[in-house]
Design a protein around this motif. Structure first.
Motif, PDB file in Angstrom:
ATOM      1  N   ARG A  47      -4.991  -1.748  -6.749  1.00  0.00           N
ATOM      2  CA  ARG A  47      -4.446  -2.651  -7.666  1.00  0.00           C
ATOM      3  C   ARG A  47      -3.580  -1.779  -8.611  1.00  0.00           C
ATOM      4  NH1 ARG A  47      -8.181  -5.928 -10.783  1.00  0.00           N
ATOM      5  NH2 ARG A  47      -9.605  -5.521  -8.670  1.00  0.00           N
ATOM      6  N   ALA A  48      -3.560  -0.638  -8.930  1.00  0.00           N
ATOM      7  CA  ALA A  48      -2.204  -0.048  -9.503  1.00  0.00           C
ATOM      8  C   ALA A  48      -0.838  -0.909  -9.310  1.00  0.00           C
ATOM      9  CB  ALA A  48      -2.232   1.128 -10.030  1.00  0.00           C
ATOM     10  N   VAL A  49      -0.630  -1.028  -8.529  1.00  0.00           N
ATOM     11  CA  VAL A  49       0.629  -1.315  -7.539  1.00  0.00           C
ATOM     12  C   VAL A  49       0.532  -2.550  -7.594  1.00  0.00           C
ATOM     13  CG1 VAL A  49      -0.009  -0.935  -5.085  1.00  0.00           C
ATOM     14  CG2 VAL A  49       2.399  -1.185  -6.185  1.00  0.00           C
ATOM     15  N   VAL A  50      -0.566  -2.847  -7.109  1.00  0.00           N
ATOM     16  CA  VAL A  50      -0.542  -4.941  -7.224  1.00  0.00           C
ATOM     17  C   VAL A  50      -0.426  -4.631  -8.785  1.00  0.00           C
ATOM     18  CG1 VAL A  50      -2.145  -6.412  -6.758  1.00  0.00           C
ATOM     19  CG2 VAL A  50      -1.889  -4.302  -5.048  1.00  0.00           C
ATOM     20  N   GLU A  51      -0.882  -4.852  -9.311  1.00  0.00           N
ATOM     21  CA  GLU A  51      -1.151  -5.448 -11.153  1.00  0.00           C
ATOM     22  C   GLU A  51       0.759  -5.130 -11.753  1.00  0.00           C
ATOM     23  OE1 GLU A  51      -3.925  -3.456 -13.753  1.00  0.00           O
ATOM     24  OE2 GLU A  51      -5.702  -5.340 -12.695  1.00  0.00           O
ATOM     25  N   ARG A  52       1.105  -4.180 -11.315  1.00  0.00           N
ATOM     26  CA  ARG A  52       2.776  -4.006 -11.651  1.00  0.00           C
ATOM     27  C   ARG A  52       3.671  -4.893 -11.455  1.00  0.00           C
ATOM     28  NH1 ARG A  52       4.271   1.945 -13.782  1.00  0.00           N
ATOM     29  NH2 ARG A  52       5.913   0.889 -13.852  1.00  0.00           N
ATOM     30  N   PHE A  53       3.262  -5.256 -10.084  1.00  0.00           N
ATOM     31  CA  PHE A  53       4.103  -6.044  -9.147  1.00  0.00           C
ATOM     32  C   PHE A  53       3.417  -7.342  -9.823  1.00  0.00           C
ATOM     33  CE2 PHE A  53       5.070  -8.443  -5.928  1.00  0.00           C
ATOM     34  CZ  PHE A  53       6.207  -8.515  -5.485  1.00  0.00           C
ATOM     35  N   ALA A  54       2.342  -7.841  -9.743  1.00  0.00           N
ATOM     36  CA  ALA A  54       2.512  -9.267 -10.151  1.00  0.00           C
ATOM     37  C   ALA A  54       3.144  -9.290 -11.755  1.00  0.00           C
ATOM     38  CB  ALA A  54       0.824  -9.579  -9.857  1.00  0.00           C
ATOM     39  N   ARG A  55       2.821  -8.267 -12.350  1.00  0.00           N
ATOM     40  CA  ARG A  55       3.344  -8.420 -13.607  1.00  0.00           C
ATOM     41  C   ARG A  55       5.121  -9.135 -13.747  1.00  0.00           C
ATOM     42  NH1 ARG A  55      -0.372  -8.225 -17.665  1.00  0.00           N
ATOM     43  NH2 ARG A  55      -2.207  -6.880 -17.201  1.00  0.00           N
TER      44      ARG A  55
ATOM     45  N   THR B  60      -6.596  -4.181  -3.519  1.00  0.00           N
ATOM     46  CA  THR B  60      -6.249  -5.716  -4.656  1.00  0.00           C
ATOM     47  C   THR B  60      -5.726  -6.844  -3.395  1.00  0.00           C
ATOM     48  OG1 THR B  60      -7.426  -4.332  -6.815  1.00  0.00           O
ATOM     49  CG2 THR B  60      -6.410  -6.642  -6.275  1.00  0.00           C
ATOM     50  N   GLU B  61      -5.990  -7.795  -3.640  1.00  0.00           N
ATOM     51  CA  GLU B  61      -5.113  -9.126  -3.378  1.00  0.00           C
ATOM     52  C   GLU B  61      -4.437 -10.221  -4.458  1.00  0.00           C
ATOM     53  OE1 GLU B  61      -5.480 -10.610   0.924  1.00  0.00           O
ATOM     54  OE2 GLU B  61      -5.143 -12.579   0.812  1.00  0.00           O
ATOM     55  N   PHE B  62      -3.686 -10.492  -4.856  1.00  0.00           N
ATOM     56  CA  PHE B  62      -3.693 -11.167  -5.685  1.00  0.00           C
ATOM     57  C   PHE B  62      -2.747 -13.080  -5.456  1.00  0.00           C
ATOM     58  CE2 PHE B  62      -2.750  -8.236  -9.728  1.00  0.00           C
ATOM     59  CZ  PHE B  62      -4.494  -8.495  -9.943  1.00  0.00           C
ATOM     60  N   ALA B  63      -2.767 -13.739  -5.783  1.00  0.00           N
ATOM     61  CA  ALA B  63      -2.049 -15.397  -5.384  1.00  0.00           C
ATOM     62  C   ALA B  63      -0.777 -15.611  -6.157  1.00  0.00           C
ATOM     63  CB  ALA B  63      -3.040 -15.966  -4.804  1.00  0.00           C
ATOM     64  N   PHE B  64      -0.231 -15.650  -6.167  1.00  0.00           N
ATOM     65  CA  PHE B  64       1.217 -16.270  -6.987  1.00  0.00           C
ATOM     66  C   PHE B  64       0.470 -17.613  -7.027  1.00  0.00           C
ATOM     67  CE2 PHE B  64       3.658 -12.278  -6.073  1.00  0.00           C
ATOM     68  CZ  PHE B  64       2.637 -11.866  -6.896  1.00  0.00           C
TER      69      PHE B  64
ATOM     70  N   GLY C 213       0.286  -1.020  -0.089  1.00  0.00           N
ATOM     71  CA  GLY C 213       0.214   0.006  -0.025  1.00  0.00           C
ATOM     72  C   GLY C 213       1.341   0.921   0.310  1.00  0.00           C
ATOM     73  N   ALA C 214       1.899   1.128   0.368  1.00  0.00           N
ATOM     74  CA  ALA C 214       3.090   2.742   0.432  1.00  0.00           C
ATOM     75  C   ALA C 214       4.240   3.237  -0.741  1.00  0.00           C
ATOM     76  CB  ALA C 214       3.385   2.717   1.957  1.00  0.00           C
ATOM     77  N   ILE C 215       4.172   1.690  -1.044  1.00  0.00           N
ATOM     78  CA  ILE C 215       4.932   0.960  -2.706  1.00  0.00           C
ATOM     79  C   ILE C 215       4.486   2.462  -4.054  1.00  0.00           C
ATOM     80  CG2 ILE C 215       5.819   0.130  -4.398  1.00  0.00           C
ATOM     81  CD1 ILE C 215       5.602  -2.249  -2.634  1.00  0.00           C
ATOM     82  N   PRO C 216       5.391   3.444  -4.278  1.00  0.00           N
ATOM     83  CA  PRO C 216       4.959   3.940  -5.767  1.00  0.00           C
ATOM     84  C   PRO C 216       5.056   2.983  -6.738  1.00  0.00           C
ATOM     85  CG  PRO C 216       7.063   5.159  -4.421  1.00  0.00           C
ATOM     86  CD  PRO C 216       6.950   3.302  -3.540  1.00  0.00           C
ATOM     87  N   GLU C 217       4.036   3.641  -7.601  1.00  0.00           N
ATOM     88  CA  GLU C 217       3.607   2.896  -8.478  1.00  0.00           C
ATOM     89  C   GLU C 217       4.902   2.379  -9.823  1.00  0.00           C
ATOM     90  OE1 GLU C 217       0.701   2.223 -12.200  1.00  0.00           O
ATOM     91  OE2 GLU C 217      -0.022   3.683 -10.935  1.00  0.00           O
ATOM     92  N   ASP C 218       5.284   3.743  -9.730  1.00  0.00           N
ATOM     93  CA  ASP C 218       6.753   3.317 -10.722  1.00  0.00           C
ATOM     94  C   ASP C 218       7.686   2.600 -10.467  1.00  0.00           C
ATOM     95  OD1 ASP C 218       7.457   5.004  -9.080  1.00  0.00           O
ATOM     96  OD2 ASP C 218       7.751   6.574 -10.498  1.00  0.00           O
ATOM     97  N   ALA C 219       8.020   1.979  -9.355  1.00  0.00           N
ATOM     98  CA  ALA C 219       8.676   1.330  -8.133  1.00  0.00           C
ATOM     99  C   ALA C 219       8.490  -0.084  -7.922  1.00  0.00           C
ATOM    100  CB  ALA C 219       9.087   1.565  -6.310  1.00  0.00           C
ATOM    101  N   ALA C 220       7.644  -0.682  -8.413  1.00  0.00           N
ATOM    102  CA  ALA C 220       6.690  -2.120  -8.062  1.00  0.00           C
ATOM    103  C   ALA C 220       7.713  -2.848  -9.135  1.00  0.00           C
ATOM    104  CB  ALA C 220       5.709  -2.080  -8.854  1.00  0.00           C
ATOM    105  N   GLU C 221       8.288  -2.705  -9.939  1.00  0.00           N
ATOM    106  CA  GLU C 221       9.368  -3.518 -10.514  1.00  0.00           C
ATOM    107  C   GLU C 221      10.174  -3.888  -9.764  1.00  0.00           C
ATOM    108  OE1 GLU C 221       6.138  -2.299 -13.437  1.00  0.00           O
ATOM    109  OE2 GLU C 221       7.273  -1.086 -12.625  1.00  0.00           O
ATOM    110  N   SER C 222      11.095  -2.544  -9.326  1.00  0.00           N
ATOM    111  CA  SER C 222      12.333  -2.122  -8.356  1.00  0.00           C
ATOM    112  C   SER C 222      11.939  -3.383  -7.065  1.00  0.00           C
ATOM    113  CB  SER C 222      12.554  -1.335  -8.204  1.00  0.00           C
ATOM    114  OG  SER C 222      13.561  -0.164  -9.796  1.00  0.00           O
ATOM    115  N   VAL C 223      11.325  -2.797  -6.663  1.00  0.00           N
ATOM    116  CA  VAL C 223      10.699  -3.602  -5.217  1.00  0.00           C
ATOM    117  C   VAL C 223      10.649  -5.298  -5.733  1.00  0.00           C
ATOM    118  CG1 VAL C 223       9.153  -4.157  -3.546  1.00  0.00           C
ATOM    119  CG2 VAL C 223       9.978  -1.708  -4.529  1.00  0.00           C
ATOM    120  N   ALA C 224       9.855  -5.848  -7.470  1.00  0.00           N
ATOM    121  CA  ALA C 224       9.916  -7.267  -7.137  1.00  0.00           C
ATOM    122  C   ALA C 224      11.192  -7.664  -6.949  1.00  0.00           C
ATOM    123  CB  ALA C 224       8.645  -7.489  -8.481  1.00  0.00           C
ATOM    124  N   ALA C 225      12.110  -7.205  -7.919  1.00  0.00           N
ATOM    125  CA  ALA C 225      13.247  -7.468  -7.902  1.00  0.00           C
ATOM    126  C   ALA C 225      14.781  -8.177  -7.062  1.00  0.00           C
ATOM    127  CB  ALA C 225      14.525  -6.480  -9.326  1.00  0.00           C
ATOM    128  N   ALA C 226      14.561  -6.662  -6.296  1.00  0.00           N
ATOM    129  CA  ALA C 226      14.952  -6.884  -5.059  1.00  0.00           C
ATOM    130  C   ALA C 226      14.148  -7.897  -4.274  1.00  0.00           C
ATOM    131  CB  ALA C 226      14.868  -5.714  -4.552  1.00  0.00           C
TER     132      ALA C 226
END
Length: 291
Positions: A102-110, A275-279, A74-87
């Motif tokens: 939803r916006a940040v969750v979708e980007r992180f999940a992808r 929104t909540e996504f499961a992997f 909830g406190a991840i900037p949308e444009d940081a989602a990919e960087s957080v996923a990588a780390a």
């Protein structure tokens, strides 16, 4: 952009709490979960995974997750989602899911699915409500504050609640210790009684930065359709107000129109959706989410 993983919970909280406390309603889960860990570490659980995001020397976002729970984004900037996923792929490849806007969750999940070769699916869409003016329903019976004598009953109801509301036991075998921890943290757990029988319960969290969250509202099937759940939710809400909360909040499942309408009649107003996504392994599912 730099992503940092923290081993020291107190150090992380000194950085992260001002960001979370700036909007205690939207960040209700972080303030209670991490705040409670600082106040009373759980010896049966590992410390939370703690993440901060930086642009130069400026803190721009934070995230965390606890054992067996999704990443709270909830406190991840949308444009940081990919960087957080990588780390996180380097330090926590077993992440079970992610929740937040939803916006940040979708980007992180992808990004996570692409890195890990897994699929993701939406498992829950929640509405976050904030209490405006409490309008308690008229229901037969009375509310009382739970005591240690109620631990076995509350543990059984908590077990049933997690199975019904969350699709499985979140704290299997530890339900009594979870309930006792509620008491130790100073939460307000209310029980509704009718004709001397306990028929429903709800918990309000200890007030943190002016906010208290009502949760674990449960009525056994044999006592439903009498308004007990509404009544005990109102009682827990009043306990939070009396304890000094300026913001009383709760989450509801968006797919349950009855509970959503009940809480709105009680005085709760919609703030936002979570929104909540499961992997899942790619062979078990296809990547999908609601549009």
């Amino acid at each position: 952009m730099r992503v940092r993983i923290h081993d020291d919970t107190s150090e992380f909280w000194a950085l992260a709490k001002p960001l979370y406390a700036a909007d205690p309603v939207r960040h209700t889960v972080a303030l209670t979960v991490i705040g409670n860990w600082i106040a009373l570490p759980d010896p049966n659980e590992p410390a939370p995974l703690l993440v901060s995001i930086w642009e130069g020397d400026t803190l721009t976002g934070v995230a965390f997750r606890t054992t067996r729970r999704p990443l709270s984004a909830g406190a991840i900037p949308e444009d940081a989602a990919e960087s957080v996923a990588a780390a996180l792929a380097e330090v926590d490849p077993g992440i079970v899911g992610v929740n937040g806007p939803r916006a940040v969750v979708e980007r992180f999940a992808r990004a996570w699915a692409a890195r890990q070769g897994c699929a993701f699916r939406e498992t829950l869409l929640s509405h976050l409500y904030r209490l405006d003016t409490l309008s308690a329903p008229t229901t037969k019976g009375r509310a009382r504050l739970a005591t240690e004598d109620d631990v076995p009953l509350l543990a059984a109801w908590y077990r049933a609640f997690t199975i019904e509301a969350m699709g499985g036991q979140r704290d299997a075998g530890r339900e009594e210790s979870v309930v006792r921890r509620w008491f130790a943290l100073g939460s307000g757990t209310m029980i509704w009684e009718h004709e001397g029988v306990s028929v429903s319960s709800a918990r309000a969290s200890t007030v943190a930065d002016g906010m208290s969250r009502v949760s674990a509202v449960y009525t056994p099937p044999e006592h439903r359709c009498h308004g007990y759940g509404s009544a005990v939710t109102a009682a827990a809400s009043q306990w939070a107000l009396d304890a000094g909360a300026s913001h009383v909040v709760l989450f509801t499942d968006s797919s349950n129109p009855i509970s959503n309408s009940i809480y709105q009649r009680m005085g709760y107003r919609l703030v936002c959706d979570i929104t909540e996504f499961a992997f899942e392994p790619a062979a078990k599912s296809i990547t999908n989410f609601a549009t």
